[in-house]
Design a protein around this motif. Structure first.
Motif, PDB file in Angstrom:
ATOM      1  N   GLN A 124       0.846  -1.193   0.000  1.00  0.00           N
ATOM      2  CA  GLN A 124       0.000   0.000   0.000  1.00  0.00           C
ATOM      3  C   GLN A 124       0.882   1.243   0.000  1.00  0.00           C
ATOM      4  N   LEU A 125       0.558   2.158  -0.897  1.00  0.00           N
ATOM      5  CA  LEU A 125       1.362   3.373  -1.030  1.00  0.00           C
ATOM      6  C   LEU A 125       0.692   4.519  -0.284  1.00  0.00           C
ATOM      7  N   ASP A 126       1.399   5.647  -0.154  1.00  0.00           N
ATOM      8  CA  ASP A 126       0.749   6.812   0.446  1.00  0.00           C
ATOM      9  C   ASP A 126       0.211   7.747  -0.646  1.00  0.00           C
ATOM     10  N   HIS A 127       0.092   7.222  -1.860  1.00  0.00           N
ATOM     11  CA  HIS A 127      -0.443   8.011  -2.975  1.00  0.00           C
ATOM     12  C   HIS A 127      -1.034   7.048  -4.010  1.00  0.00           C
ATOM     13  N   GLU A 128      -1.769   7.599  -4.953  1.00  0.00           N
ATOM     14  CA  GLU A 128      -2.419   6.735  -5.957  1.00  0.00           C
ATOM     15  C   GLU A 128      -1.437   6.305  -7.040  1.00  0.00           C
ATOM     16  N   VAL A 129      -1.716   5.148  -7.616  1.00  0.00           N
ATOM     17  CA  VAL A 129      -0.872   4.604  -8.678  1.00  0.00           C
ATOM     18  C   VAL A 129      -1.466   5.013 -10.030  1.00  0.00           C
ATOM     19  N   ASP A 130      -0.628   5.356 -10.970  1.00  0.00           N
ATOM     20  CA  ASP A 130      -1.098   5.558 -12.338  1.00  0.00           C
ATOM     21  C   ASP A 130      -1.139   4.180 -13.005  1.00  0.00           C
ATOM     22  N   MET A 131      -2.339   3.731 -13.351  1.00  0.00           N
ATOM     23  CA  MET A 131      -2.482   2.338 -13.764  1.00  0.00           C
ATOM     24  C   MET A 131      -1.702   2.010 -15.043  1.00  0.00           C
ATOM     25  N   ALA A 132      -1.731   2.938 -16.003  1.00  0.00           N
ATOM     26  CA  ALA A 132      -1.043   2.661 -17.273  1.00  0.00           C
ATOM     27  C   ALA A 132       0.472   2.545 -17.041  1.00  0.00           C
ATOM     28  N   ALA A 133       1.015   3.487 -16.245  1.00  0.00           N
ATOM     29  CA  ALA A 133       2.459   3.453 -15.975  1.00  0.00           C
ATOM     30  C   ALA A 133       2.815   2.187 -15.193  1.00  0.00           C
ATOM     31  N   ALA A 134       1.958   1.830 -14.220  1.00  0.00           N
ATOM     32  CA  ALA A 134       2.229   0.641 -13.399  1.00  0.00           C
ATOM     33  C   ALA A 134       2.208  -0.621 -14.262  1.00  0.00           C
ATOM     34  N   THR A 135       1.271  -0.683 -15.192  1.00  0.00           N
ATOM     35  CA  THR A 135       1.177  -1.856 -16.067  1.00  0.00           C
ATOM     36  C   THR A 135       2.458  -2.003 -16.880  1.00  0.00           C
ATOM     37  N   LYS A 136       2.978  -0.875 -17.354  1.00  0.00           N
ATOM     38  CA  LYS A 136       4.206  -0.903 -18.161  1.00  0.00           C
ATOM     39  C   LYS A 136       5.377  -1.431 -17.311  1.00  0.00           C
ATOM     40  N   VAL A 137       5.496  -0.913 -16.080  1.00  0.00           N
ATOM     41  CA  VAL A 137       6.600  -1.358 -15.213  1.00  0.00           C
ATOM     42  C   VAL A 137       6.469  -2.854 -14.934  1.00  0.00           C
ATOM     43  N   ALA A 138       5.250  -3.295 -14.593  1.00  0.00           N
ATOM     44  CA  ALA A 138       5.064  -4.715 -14.240  1.00  0.00           C
ATOM     45  C   ALA A 138       5.320  -5.618 -15.450  1.00  0.00           C
ATOM     46  N   THR A 139       4.800  -5.235 -16.604  1.00  0.00           N
ATOM     47  CA  THR A 139       4.985  -6.102 -17.781  1.00  0.00           C
ATOM     48  C   THR A 139       6.460  -6.113 -18.208  1.00  0.00           C
ATOM     49  N   ASP A 140       7.162  -5.001 -17.989  1.00  0.00           N
ATOM     50  CA  ASP A 140       8.607  -5.011 -18.268  1.00  0.00           C
ATOM     51  C   ASP A 140       9.327  -6.018 -17.366  1.00  0.00           C
ATOM     52  N   CYS A 141       8.752  -6.282 -16.180  1.00  0.00           N
ATOM     53  CA  CYS A 141       9.320  -7.306 -15.276  1.00  0.00           C
ATOM     54  C   CYS A 141       8.781  -8.698 -15.619  1.00  0.00           C
ATOM     55  N   GLY A 142       7.921  -8.783 -16.628  1.00  0.00           N
ATOM     56  CA  GLY A 142       7.386 -10.084 -17.032  1.00  0.00           C
ATOM     57  C   GLY A 142       6.215 -10.551 -16.178  1.00  0.00           C
ATOM     58  N   VAL A 143       5.491  -9.586 -15.600  1.00  0.00           N
ATOM     59  CA  VAL A 143       4.413  -9.956 -14.670  1.00  0.00           C
ATOM     60  C   VAL A 143       3.137  -9.183 -15.008  1.00  0.00           C
TER      61      VAL A 143
END
Ligand code: PMP
Length: 426
Positions: free
Chosen positions: A371-390
């Motif tokens: 849990q973060l202390d701020h909101e996640v940008d979903m599109a950016a988060a998806t890019k980071v996760a998929t770059d990790c293969g997840v």
């Protein structure tokens, strides 16, 4: 068809969950899934950290589930359930009655989690009407919950959550109390117990039921709470003549380390809702189970039938896969698998605690939450996760995963690394 062409048609014609229209967000095109991996049209493979929203506990293309589906397809596709019955549904209902907490005898098989909550609500409302107590028609729940997207379930979702505030004024008005203090292992808080007791006592004459997600509040905030509060609810609802409904659509079938989360507290609710992992995520099916007390009450009413009958009730294909999925789960050391995933998530997420902006890291069973202390940008988060293969699907301030039980330790570590990377980039 060419992937670009398919995505263009998707953007033009296809609604996605909570999606804008026309397609302003670009979904990833999946061309196959096997084991714990989703295969994308561009050739990438992603470990599914989401189990397709809690459901695919055995992963994809499991030979046992594939065979069960094929075998049933060779016998009979859907047949109506009114006036007809069949072995797959009978076996499934019997299995569910045997496996769920003692006393839940009667099983209503329906199509989706939300519908099973609707059915649970109808069971409670009809019960009180039959007993001449039609004024008992409200529900009490705690804040921060999620019970589905049809109207009664939405009325008991978190009233301040982004998902259903749109419907204020349209939904039936229910009674909300604060959610339990955080922490699966936290000691019971006496002043919170008083809050529950006062609210239930104050509203008892108008309450049909108390409905909660036991131990884990899922899509409303991924919070864990002490099982002891379930015993408190059981005691209070019995004392004040109110029914108790547990929504185990997300927690059912092992996710929290027990087959059903109610087992952590050894509590039997009057009605239990199941869905998601019921078919190992293969097909859409849910169930609402109730005790003989509830069923007998309904049967004594002016209309002595449970007033619900979906077209695809008890679908034989779906029932056959559900039977196979439950048998498969029970034939393995699933508790050991969930414990193993729990400890791999704990180890893997240790580094996330050090990431600036991370407010909390919590793990229970095969569920991990950053849990973060701020909101996640979903599109950016998806890019980071998929770059990790997840494959992950963070929302609001939550980066979370509930991996298939068949993930290896290395795959869980990769999921945890991706969650940590998303948190660090957010
Ligand atoms: N209750 C809970 C606890 C859930 O997690 C969900 C689904 N996220 C539902 C109900 C609704 O189930 P469905 O999406 O199958 O209608």
């Amino acid at each position: 068809m060419d992937p670009a062409e398919l995505l263009a048609l998707d953007a033009r014609h296809v609604w996605h969950p909570y999606g804008p229209m026309p397609g302003r967000v670009a979904p990833l095109l999946v061309t196959g899934a096997s084991g714990v991996r989703l295969r994308l049209a561009d050739g990438r493979e992603l470990i599914d950290g989401m189990s397709s929203w809690w459901a695919a506990i055995h992963g994809y293309r499991h030979p046992v589930l594939d065979a069960a589906l094929a075998e049933q397809a060779g016998r009979m596709s859907h047949v109506m359930f009114g006036g007809l019955t069949h072995e797959p549904a009978i076996r499934l209902a019997t299995k569910l009655a045997e496996l769920t907490p003692p006393g839940l005898e009667h099983v209503f098989l329906c199509d989706s989690g939300s519908v099973s909550v609707e059915v649970a609500v109808k069971m409670c409302l009809q019960y009180w009407r039959s007993l001449g107590r039609g004024e008992k028609r409200r529900m009490l729940t705690w804040r921060g919950g999620y019970h589905g997207d049809t109207f009664h379930p939405m009325s008991v979702c978190d009233p301040d959550g982004g998902m259903h505030s749109l419907w204020r004024g349209v939904l039936p008005e229910q009674v909300f109390v604060p959610e339990p203090p955080a922490g699966f292992g936290a000691p019971l808080n006496p002043s919170y117990v008083d809050t529950l007791a006062q609210a239930i006592e104050e509203h008892a004459d108008e309450l049909a039921c108390v409905i909660v997600e036991p131990v884990v509040q899922g899509a409303g905030g991924m919070r864990f709470h002490a099982p002891g509060y379930l015993r408190v609810l059981r005691e209070l609802t019995e004392r004040h003549d109110v029914l108790l409904v547990f929504d185990e659509i997300a927690t059912g079938f092992g996710r929290t380390g027990r087959l059903f989360a109610a087992e952590h507290a050894e509590v039997t609710p009057d009605v239990l809702c199941l869905g998601k992992a019921l078919t190992g995520g293969y097909l859409s099916m849910a169930a609402a189970l109730c005790t003989p007390r509830v069923a007998d009450g309904i049967s004594r009413g002016e209309v002595p039938v449970l007033a619900h009958g979906p077209t695809f009730m008890g679908n034989p294909l779906t029932s056959a896969v559900a039977n196979a999925s439950i048998d498969l789960l029970l034939s393995q050391d699933w508790r050991g698998s969930v414990r193993r995933i729990e400890s791999a998530l704990r180890d893997g997420l240790a580094a996330a605690r050090e990431v600036p902006g991370v407010a909390d890291v919590r793990v229970l069973g095969a569920i991990g939450v950053v849990q973060l202390d701020h909101e996640v940008d979903m599109a950016a988060a998806t890019k980071v996760a998929t770059d990790c293969g997840v494959w992950l699907r963070p929302f609001r301030d939550l980066v979370y995963a509930m991996p298939p039980f068949v993930c290896t330790d290395a795959e869980v570590r990769t999921i945890a690394e991706a969650m940590t990377a998303v948190a660090a980039a957010a």
